[in-house]
Motif scaffolding. Structure first.
Motif, PDB file in Angstrom:
ATOM      1  N   LEU A 224      84.466  99.424  10.673  1.00 31.10           N
ATOM      2  CA  LEU A 224      83.700  99.166   9.455  1.00 31.10           C
ATOM      3  C   LEU A 224      84.103  97.822   8.846  1.00 31.10           C
ATOM      4  O   LEU A 224      83.257  96.960   8.601  1.00 31.10           O
ATOM      5  CB  LEU A 224      83.925 100.292   8.438  1.00 31.10           C
ATOM      6  N   PHE A 225      85.404  97.655   8.608  1.00 35.11           N
ATOM      7  CA  PHE A 225      85.869  96.417   7.979  1.00 35.11           C
ATOM      8  C   PHE A 225      85.833  95.240   8.962  1.00 35.11           C
ATOM      9  O   PHE A 225      85.729  94.092   8.560  1.00 35.11           O
ATOM     10  CB  PHE A 225      87.284  96.589   7.422  1.00 35.11           C
ATOM     11  N   GLY A 226      85.945  95.551  10.267  1.00 38.83           N
ATOM     12  CA  GLY A 226      86.019  94.491  11.273  1.00 38.83           C
ATOM     13  C   GLY A 226      84.668  93.911  11.650  1.00 38.83           C
ATOM     14  O   GLY A 226      84.537  92.709  11.825  1.00 38.83           O
ATOM     15  N   SER A 227      83.650  94.755  11.822  1.00 39.51           N
ATOM     16  CA  SER A 227      82.380  94.188  12.288  1.00 39.51           C
ATOM     17  C   SER A 227      81.144  94.761  11.616  1.00 39.51           C
ATOM     18  O   SER A 227      80.180  94.037  11.373  1.00 39.51           O
ATOM     19  CB  SER A 227      82.259  94.334  13.812  1.00 39.51           C
ATOM     20  N   ILE A 228      81.160  96.038  11.285  1.00 42.28           N
ATOM     21  CA  ILE A 228      79.921  96.647  10.784  1.00 42.28           C
ATOM     22  C   ILE A 228      79.493  96.021   9.452  1.00 42.28           C
ATOM     23  O   ILE A 228      78.320  95.732   9.226  1.00 42.28           O
ATOM     24  CB  ILE A 228      80.072  98.181  10.628  1.00 42.28           C
ATOM     25  N   GLN A 229      80.471  95.782   8.579  1.00 42.57           N
ATOM     26  CA  GLN A 229      80.109  95.213   7.284  1.00 42.57           C
ATOM     27  C   GLN A 229      79.498  93.826   7.413  1.00 42.57           C
ATOM     28  O   GLN A 229      78.591  93.463   6.669  1.00 42.57           O
ATOM     29  CB  GLN A 229      81.344  95.146   6.395  1.00 42.57           C
ATOM     30  N   ASN A 230      80.004  93.082   8.376  1.00 42.53           N
ATOM     31  CA  ASN A 230      79.451  91.765   8.630  1.00 42.53           C
ATOM     32  C   ASN A 230      77.982  91.863   9.063  1.00 42.53           C
ATOM     33  O   ASN A 230      77.133  91.093   8.629  1.00 42.53           O
ATOM     34  CB  ASN A 230      80.294  91.089   9.716  1.00 42.53           C
ATOM     35  N   ARG A 231      77.708  92.864   9.889  1.00 40.33           N
ATOM     36  CA  ARG A 231      76.316  93.076  10.319  1.00 40.33           C
ATOM     37  C   ARG A 231      75.445  93.484   9.146  1.00 40.33           C
ATOM     38  O   ARG A 231      74.302  93.060   9.033  1.00 40.33           O
ATOM     39  CB  ARG A 231      76.253  94.197  11.348  1.00 40.33           C
TER      40      ARG A 231
ATOM     41  N   GLY B 160      74.831 101.355   5.940  1.00 36.46           N
ATOM     42  CA  GLY B 160      73.908 100.520   5.167  1.00 36.46           C
ATOM     43  C   GLY B 160      72.906  99.730   5.991  1.00 36.46           C
ATOM     44  O   GLY B 160      72.200  98.882   5.467  1.00 36.46           O
ATOM     45  N   ILE B 161      72.837  99.990   7.310  1.00 37.66           N
ATOM     46  CA  ILE B 161      71.789  99.359   8.118  1.00 37.66           C
ATOM     47  C   ILE B 161      70.494 100.141   7.884  1.00 37.66           C
ATOM     48  O   ILE B 161      70.465 101.347   8.111  1.00 37.66           O
ATOM     49  CB  ILE B 161      72.149  99.418   9.626  1.00 37.66           C
ATOM     50  N   ASP B 162      69.476  99.437   7.432  1.00 35.52           N
ATOM     51  CA  ASP B 162      68.193 100.100   7.206  1.00 35.52           C
ATOM     52  C   ASP B 162      67.293  99.812   8.398  1.00 35.52           C
ATOM     53  O   ASP B 162      66.748  98.718   8.521  1.00 35.52           O
ATOM     54  CB  ASP B 162      67.561  99.573   5.904  1.00 35.52           C
ATOM     55  N   ALA B 163      67.157 100.797   9.273  1.00 31.97           N
ATOM     56  CA  ALA B 163      66.393 100.573  10.502  1.00 31.97           C
ATOM     57  C   ALA B 163      64.915 100.875  10.309  1.00 31.97           C
ATOM     58  O   ALA B 163      64.174 100.983  11.274  1.00 31.97           O
ATOM     59  CB  ALA B 163      66.966 101.398  11.637  1.00 31.97           C
ATOM     60  N   ASN B 164      64.492 101.039   9.071  1.00 32.77           N
ATOM     61  CA  ASN B 164      63.071 101.283   8.825  1.00 32.77           C
ATOM     62  C   ASN B 164      62.455 100.174   8.002  1.00 32.77           C
ATOM     63  O   ASN B 164      61.466 100.380   7.307  1.00 32.77           O
ATOM     64  CB  ASN B 164      62.897 102.634   8.142  1.00 32.77           C
TER      65      ASN B 164
END
Ligand code: TRP
Length: 360
Positions: A49-56, A100-104
């Motif tokens: 989460l802190f390493g890559s997902i938040q950046n995405r 928090g990725i909104d895929a819609n």
């Protein structure tokens, strides 16, 4: 700026380029296409989460169109087990959505690459553009071969970086947020794009040369103080863990013999790691947090971490639980991601066939 002029010769140069790219993305998000991916090997933890997902999530919120590939074929390169792939694809998707990725939103797509045949077909021409020697000296692949502990290495292990080029180029991805270990793969993707254009399409290039985006991601150690947080080492706080499990794990976290808490990553890595996690959860400076805890010692440090991490993760975990109750929505997200990915892949494959003189 033209791609040929970019300097990716050293890690420092890559980092420098990344910073410029980040500014460009903020100004013109619509000019880029982000492609990122993960292997579905399990649920995500706070290191991810802190390493890559938040950046995405940040890139996504800037409005850059984003394709997230779940690299299920890649799982087969370093292990024989495949029982959990389907469940892991679902859990990974839930983690993305909860984070928090909104895929819609019509410009963000999550899909497993095994479901996009035209993407996979790109592997064949791409394999003819690289040499065995190039595949053999990929440092990340070498490390993974050692880490896998396998005596017999399958050819998928040597060739997956070429497959990864197909993951990136099928949609003409131009920005790839990655960690340092993925840079050799991205260099190979750039090489393949360049060679394809030079050989087959020098009048009208088919592929962009995608640029790596190195996030300034903090490195999160395991709670046992070991170099890497990972589920298999049992030193990770999973996003899916509940608050009590989180508290228990943190209680067992390794610290050191000194009572007074100070932020000293070099000499006190375990304590610094816990302070960093508080800092990431609260947005406050680790030095300041250390000062406040001071003589409160490891006990107080762990109490503060438990509270701030649980609070920080609470909304994400609530969304996560809701999504677990709504697997139809998760499945629909993947189905529409696959459909959009296929549309892109079909178009690209058409162009590729045309460039290679294979139309009928
Ligand atoms: N190799 C990546 C990893 O192990 C996963 C991956 C597959 C990927 N395809 C990708 C990453 C395309 C970025 C772009 O984490």
């Amino acid at each position: 700026m033209k791609n040929e002029q970019l300097d990716y010769g050293t890690f420092e140069a890559t980092l420098e380029r990344s910073k410029m790219l980040e500014q460009e993305l903020q100004k013109h998000p619509e000019k880029y296409k982000v492609l990122t991916g993960d292997r579905p090997t399990g649920r995500l933890h706070i290191g991810h989460l802190f390493g890559s997902i938040q950046n995405r999530v940040n890139l996504h919120r800037m409005g850059v169109p984003t394709f997230i590939v779940i690299a299920d074929y890649q799982v087969l390169t370093d292990r024989d087990t495949f029982d959990n792939i389907s469940e892991n694809i679902k859990q990974l998707t839930i983690d993305y959505l909860a984070a928090g990725i909104d895929a819609n939103d019509g410009k963000t797509f999550i899909f497993p690459h095994s479901h996009v045949p035209e993407l996979n077909q790109l592997l064949l021409p791409f394999l003819t553009l690289v040499t065995n020697a190039e595949l053999d000296r990929n440092p990340t692949v070498k490390e993974e071969i050692i880490a896998s502990g396998q005596k017999r290495i399958n050819a998928g292990m040597y060739t997956y970086p070429v497959h990864q080029a197909a993951d990136i180029l099928f949609c003409k991805g131009s920005v790839v947020p990655v960690g340092k270990d993925q840079l050799p793969h991205l260099e190979l993707t750039r090489t393949i794009a360049r060679r394809f254009n030079d050989k087959f399409a020098n009048k009208k290039p088919v592929f962009p040369e995608p640029q790596p985006l190195l996030s300034p991601a903090p490195i999160i150690l395991g709670l046992d103080g070991s170099q890497k947080m990972s589920k298999s080492r049992n030193n990770a706080v999973m996003l899916s863990a509940d608050e009590d499990e989180t508290a228990k794990l943190i209680k067992k976290a390794k610290t050191d013999a000194e009572r007074n808490i100070s932020y000293d990553p070099v000499n006190r890595p375990e304590v610094a790691n816990l302070l960093l996690l508080i800092s990431l959860s609260t947005g406050r400076a680790p030095e300041k947090i250390a000062e406040e805890i001071g003589e409160g010692g490891a006990g107080q440090l762990k109490r503060v971490l438990t509270e701030s991490l649980n609070e920080y993760l609470r909304p994400l975990r609530t969304r996560r639980r809701e999504l677990e109750q709504n697997l139809d929505f998760v499945r629909d997200t993947l189905r529409s991601g696959i459909a959009s990915a296929r549309e892109e892949a079909v178009k690209t494959l058409e162009e590729v066939r045309e460039a290679m003189n294979m139309t009928i």
